[in-house]
Enzyme design. Structure first.
Site, short mmCIF file in Angstrom:
data_model
loop_
_atom_site.label_atom_id
_atom_site.label_comp_id
_atom_site.label_asym_id
_atom_site.label_seq_id
_atom_site.Cartn_x
_atom_site.Cartn_y
_atom_site.Cartn_z
N ARG A 188 0.72 -1.24 -0.01
CA ARG A 188 0.05 0.01 0.18
C ARG A 188 0.75 1.28 0.03
NH1 ARG A 188 -2.11 1.19 4.16
NH2 ARG A 188 -1.29 -0.40 5.57
N HIS A 205 -11.05 -4.25 11.85
CA HIS A 205 -10.16 -4.73 11.17
C HIS A 205 -9.57 -6.00 11.76
CE1 HIS A 205 -5.83 -4.60 9.63
NE2 HIS A 205 -6.61 -5.20 8.82
N LYS A 232 -3.81 -12.62 11.66
CA LYS A 232 -5.28 -12.55 11.53
C LYS A 232 -5.72 -13.79 10.76
CE LYS A 232 -6.57 -8.67 10.15
NZ LYS A 232 -5.22 -8.45 9.70
N THR A 233 -5.24 -13.96 9.60
CA THR A 233 -5.36 -14.97 8.50
C THR A 233 -4.98 -16.25 9.04
OG1 THR A 233 -5.34 -13.37 6.67
CG2 THR A 233 -5.25 -15.45 6.17
N ASP A 249 -10.13 -10.81 7.16
CA ASP A 249 -9.75 -9.38 7.54
C ASP A 249 -10.58 -7.99 8.02
OD1 ASP A 249 -7.45 -7.63 7.17
OD2 ASP A 249 -8.08 -6.88 5.18
N ARG A 303 1.45 -12.20 -1.88
CA ARG A 303 0.12 -12.34 -1.34
C ARG A 303 -0.56 -13.44 -2.31
NH1 ARG A 303 -2.23 -9.55 3.15
NH2 ARG A 303 -0.90 -7.55 3.61
#
Length: 533
Positions: free
Chosen positions: A63, A223, A245-246, A260, A325
């Site tokens: 990003r 989030h 998280k994933t 997410d 990713r």
């Protein structure tokens, strides 16, 4: 790839005309195989040995937060938390860039995805994503929620994302920070993205939109990842990119709601997305079998190095970026829930990757402690998730997602506090960062141990063990945890140099206190729940 304008409905073409673009061809909601075929034909990517589509995003592999702006107008001026994260952008300059982008796509082929953000039909947002690359449309198809045939026929977009990779801004003319831009106009309900091929900008811009819109409806946008147990117990996992998280929510013993982005309404939790966007650096089948097995036909691999001879992905190769990713639809996870909704959470986990290596691997938070740590959002930005991040960097990200939260942190914190009180949710802080020393000296806490701590939290095993109180961090730390060596639970014992640990721990505790001073009008009991350096 035979669909053309004449094959599209009159209603859709009328919408396109009203939007003001006139491409040579429009491909709307193409199936996966057609999008993959188009991407390969247009030299956008290659098919790997797993039948996934591998693409490279060029210069930008993460990003671009400094290039993200929100239009400053009557709607946003007093509601957005302007500052280092939310940068204002003038209305007139937005309009000029929009005009130039519309002109840019004249006579070109474009790909359109129509679908939704939000699995809860009462609170979902109808969206349209316009792309100039087939693979980006495939990404949108896999990450957002796909409509039924009937829904597509009646689709009326409430928000449009125009992501044109090949269009670049001219900073000195357009008022952007660079040739890259992510512009969010909440009044015109339009997002403009250009100059970057990093597909994550699309999903995160719409996440920001939802995070602005939902609090008005009393819905807590989060989030976080979410899953549900066999007994119907929902759990949430908060944390910035790379904190787990994933990985930690993809549990073979639980069903995945999402990895997410979620909302928490009076009816429970609902996923914003229809897919997953998993980091896959150093991915291996043993540690993360669900993600490994999801990388198949229809999945998109971003910036993963592919062996030229065998066409096998090399997940250990970070030469393009650490931020490799994999994007794939939720149905690629065998235990995913459809529709992706769950009840009110019984357990909430805050994930942090402590680069200093001093926070306990697991601790239980009081209600006030949960408020403190949610507002603090301590973690470490990991390599590759943003341009310029080469190694872990300690940071405080309000709400464990400050880059995506347009409103002040106190707005989201109040929603969190209300939910915890109403539903008696138990909250744990789990450190998936370093142990035995800081980054460069210690080692990353084993995902095996992190998973065991999460399992103990979700099954109630941590409800029946003894706790010690960490006076410095003001945390309740279990002295035992199933399948985790006791010494791992006390970070000081993992350091050879105990004096060095004490200095680093006091440093971090003070960082917490200093950071929290920026919040105004916070109840004293929340402040008192923080560290005591």
């Amino acid at each position: 790839m035979t669909e053309s304008k004449t094959a599209l409905s009159a209603k859709f073409l009328s919408q396109v005309a009203s939007f003001g673009i006139s491409p040579s061809k429009i491909y709307r909601n193409l199936p996966v195989e057609k999008l993959v075929e188009a991407a390969i034909k247009r030299n956008e990517g290659i098919l790997t040995s797993t039948n996934s589509l591998a693409v490279k995003t060029g210069k930008y592999t993460g990003r671009s937060p400094d290039d993200r702006f929100i239009v400053d107008d009557d709607e946003t001026h007093d509601n957005v938390d302007w500052g280092k994260i939310n940068h204002p952008f003038p209305i007139d300059r937005f309009d000029k860039i929009l005009t130039k982008m519309k002109k840019f796509v004249e006579g070109k082929e474009i790909f359109v995805f129509d679908g939704f953000v939000g699995a809860d039909k009462e609170n979902r947002l109808a969206i349209r994503v316009i792309n100039d690359h087939a693979w980006q449309s495939l990404f949108a198809r896999q990450l957002f929620i796909r409509p039924s045939a009937a829904e597509l026929e009646e689709h009326e977009p409430e928000f449009t994302v125009m992501c044109i990779n090949d269009f670049e801004a001219i900073p000195e003319v357009d008022g952007t920070a660079s040739n890259v831009f992510i512009l969010i106009n909440l009044t015109k309900k339009l997002v403009l993205i250009g100059g970057t091929s990093y597909a994550g900008e699309m999903k995160k811009s719409m996440f920001s939109v939802m995070n602005y819109l939902l609090p008005k409806k009393g819905i807590f946008p989060m989030h976080c990842s979410a899953n549900i147990g066999k007994n119907g117990d929902t759990a949430l996992f908060f944390g910035l990119s790379g904190t787990g998280k994933t990985s930690l929510s993809a549990d073979t013993n639980r069903m995945l709601i999402g990895d997410d982005e979620h909302g928490w309404s009076d009816n429970g939790v609902f996923n914003f997305e229809g897919g997953c966007y998993a980091k896959c650096i150093n991915l291996n089948q043993e540690s993360e079998p669900q993600i490994w097995n999801a990388i198949k036909s229809g999945a998109v691999l971003e910036n993963v190095v592919i062996d030229k001879q065998t066409l096998k992905p090399n997940f250990d190769d970070s030469s393009l970026t650490e931020n490799t990713r994999a994007a794939y639809p939720l149905e690629y996870i065998p235990s995913a829930v459809f529709p992706s909704v769950g009840g009110n959470p019984k357990v909430m986990v805050f994930l942090t990757a402590d680069a200093l290596g001093v926070l306990p691997p697991v601790s239980r938070l009081t209600k006030e402690g949960a408020m403190f740590h949610f507002m603090s959002g301590y973690t470490s930005k990991l390599a590759g998730t943003e341009r310029g991040i080469k190694e872990p960097k300690a940071t405080f990200s309000e709400c464990f997602g400050a880059p995506f939260m347009p409103r002040p942190a106190t707005v989201y914190a109040k929603l969190l506090g209300d939910k915890i009180r109403k539903h008696n949710t138990v909250v744990y802080l789990i450190n998936t960062g370093w142990s035995g020393g800081p980054y460069g000296v210690g080692k990353r806490i084993s995902i095996k141990y992190s998973r065991a701590m999460v399992t103990a939290a979700l099954t109630g095993a941590l409800d029946i063990v003894k706790y010690r109180h960490d006076d410095l961090f003001n945390l309740d730390v279990p002295t035992t945890c199933p399948d985790v060596p006791p010494e791992v639970l006390d970070p000081r014992q993992t350091w050879q140099d105990k004096d060095a640990y004490d200095l680093s721990a006091k440093k971090l505790a003070q960082m917490f206190v200093d950071n929290f001073k920026k919040f105004k009008n916070v109840a004293q009991e929340i402040i008192d729940a923080g560290p005591k350096p």
